[in-house]
Enzyme design. Structure first.
Site, PDB file in Angstrom:
ATOM      1  N   THR A 198      -5.094  -5.223   4.933  1.00 28.96           N
ATOM      2  CA  THR A 198      -5.916  -6.319   5.452  1.00 28.96           C
ATOM      3  C   THR A 198      -5.233  -7.142   6.539  1.00 28.96           C
ATOM      4  OG1 THR A 198      -5.048  -7.840   3.803  1.00 28.96           O
ATOM      5  CG2 THR A 198      -7.063  -6.636   3.216  1.00 28.96           C
ATOM      6  N   LYS A 199      -3.974  -6.882   6.813  1.00 33.86           N
ATOM      7  CA  LYS A 199      -3.218  -7.783   7.693  1.00 33.86           C
ATOM      8  C   LYS A 199      -3.472  -7.492   9.180  1.00 33.86           C
ATOM      9  CE  LYS A 199      -1.816 -10.033   4.152  1.00 33.86           C
ATOM     10  NZ  LYS A 199      -0.954  -9.611   3.105  1.00 33.86           N
TER      11      LYS A 199
END
Ligand SMILES: *Cc1c(COP(=O)(O)O)cnc(C)c1O
Length: 385
Positions: free
Chosen positions: A183-184
């Site tokens: 998700t980064k």
């Protein structure tokens, strides 16, 4: 209403990433090898020549940093309640005691004025989190570090591409741990990078990251390698692989384009939500926000809807959303172990009760952005007191 569900987060992966991973696969170096070394060099260049170790995760990096600094039983490490479990778990795994300090009202970051009050004779380190991609007050942090001779390990999981006083996060002279989780802002699926300014400490961490074997061990099956190795410590298995590094190199090459898109979406949101009963995310003048998250806060006293019902209403309109974070001291495990209670860190609790993380990622189309805006406006305007 849009016909399909818009997830709260999606990685921005394309044909270049596919090609890079296939190239790495076909090279037969699929664990740590030349791509990982090149990714470390690329990251180092990006961070102005910083010393960078590519590892299996941000969590692994913080764990090794604390161990290599000699932090353990009897030591206290100050961190924030407004974070993911990893920031506190690594302190526990090192054998030290986590000490929580409440956050700033506007940024959700650890409040440095309160950190000073929490310093005791046992305090060895501070582990701040750059929440959502807004850097913590690094100038105040470094003043405390110098005054009390503390170590600093920055949890920079959200802060790839964040800047503070014009300098990239990770270049402040402190250890900093970045996350490349799915998700980064920059992803390798799973992965992380640790910035370690001190050369000797970096070498120690390098050894600890691969079973405690002497540092050339990863290359022992190569042409110039040797079958022999020496174990210098009871290490961990925290290395990155070349498949991840190949992916990361492509992601890093397109990071500035991805960041520009994140910023454009954040600015569109600011403009679209300005007149609503909400608090827009802060961006202090001395920082460059990485917009990992768009943490919108609902002005609940002016609304007839709860935060949880707001998220359900977005979902009914095919818009995903999330919440960052459930404060550490509200989880039963930590409550039992450290006797933390609800009410103890009121600013973190209030931020949590009001917070909604909206979808914000580079692969969102203009239509996706407008769909988020429409849904947020419709739901909130239907619930104004
Ligand atoms: C994602 C995250 C981590 C953990 O990162 P990993 O790379 O999954 O270990 C740590 N801290 C914060 C604040 C995070 O959001």
């Amino acid at each position: 209403m849009r016909p399909d569900f818009l997830p709260y987060n999606l990685p921005d992966l394309g044909i270049e990433e596919e090609d890079a991973v296939i190239r790495a696969l076909r090279s037969h170096w699929i664990s740590r090898g030349p791509e990982t070394a090149l990714f470390e060099q690329d990251l180092s260049s990006y961070l102005g020549g910083a010393r960078v170790l590519a590892l299996s995760s941000c969590t692994a990096g913080m764990h090794l940093a604390l161990l290599a600094l000699g932090i353990g039983p009897g030591d206290e490490v100050i961190t924030t309640p407004y974070t993911f479990a990893a920031s506190v778990n690594v302190i526990i795994h090192a054998g030290a005691t986590p000490v929580l300090v409440d956050v700033e009202e506007d940024t959700g970051n650890i409040d440095m004025a309160r950190v000073e009050q929490a310093v005791t004779g046992r305090t060895r380190a501070v582990l701040p989190v750059h929440y959502a991609g807004h850097p913590a007050d690094i100038a105040a942090l470094n003043r405390l570090r110098d005054r009390y001779h503390l170590q600093v390990v920055e949890d920079a999981a959200h802060a790839m591409a964040s800047t503070y006083q014009g300098q990239k996060v990770g270049t402040s002279g402190n250890i900093a741990s970045f996350s490349f989780y799915a998700t980064k802002n920059l992803t390798t699926g799973e992965g992380g990078a640790l910035v370690v300014p001190d050369a000797e400490l970096a070498e120690k961490i390098r050894v600890l990251s691969l079973h405690g074997m002497s540092h050339n061990a990863w290359n022992r099956y190569g042409e110039h390698g040797s079958w022999a190795y020496t174990v210098e410590a009871a290490g961990f298995k925290y290395n990155m692989t070349d498949l991840q590094a190949a992916l990361g190199r492509v992601q890093l090459a397109k990071l500035s384009r991805m960041q520009a898109r994140r910023r454009a979406i954040a600015e569109r949101f600011h403009e679209a939500f300005r007149d609503l009963p909400v608090t827009l995310p802060a961006e202090r003048k001395e920082v460059g926000h990485a917009w990992h998250l768009y943490p919108l806060r609902l002005s609940l006293p002016s609304l007839t809807i709860t935060r949880d019902d707001f998220i359900e209403a977005l979902k009914a309109r095919n818009i995903g959303a999330s919440v960052h974070f459930i404060p550490i001291h509200l989880h039963p495990y930590y409550q039992e172990r450290y006797h933390w209670q609800r009410g103890q860190f009121p600013r973190a609790e209030q931020y949590f009760e009001q917070e909604v993380s909206l979808p914000l990622y580079p692969s969102m189309s203009e239509q996706d952005v407008e769909d988020v805006i429409t849904a947020v406006r419709q739901v909130l305007l239907a619930h104004v007191k």
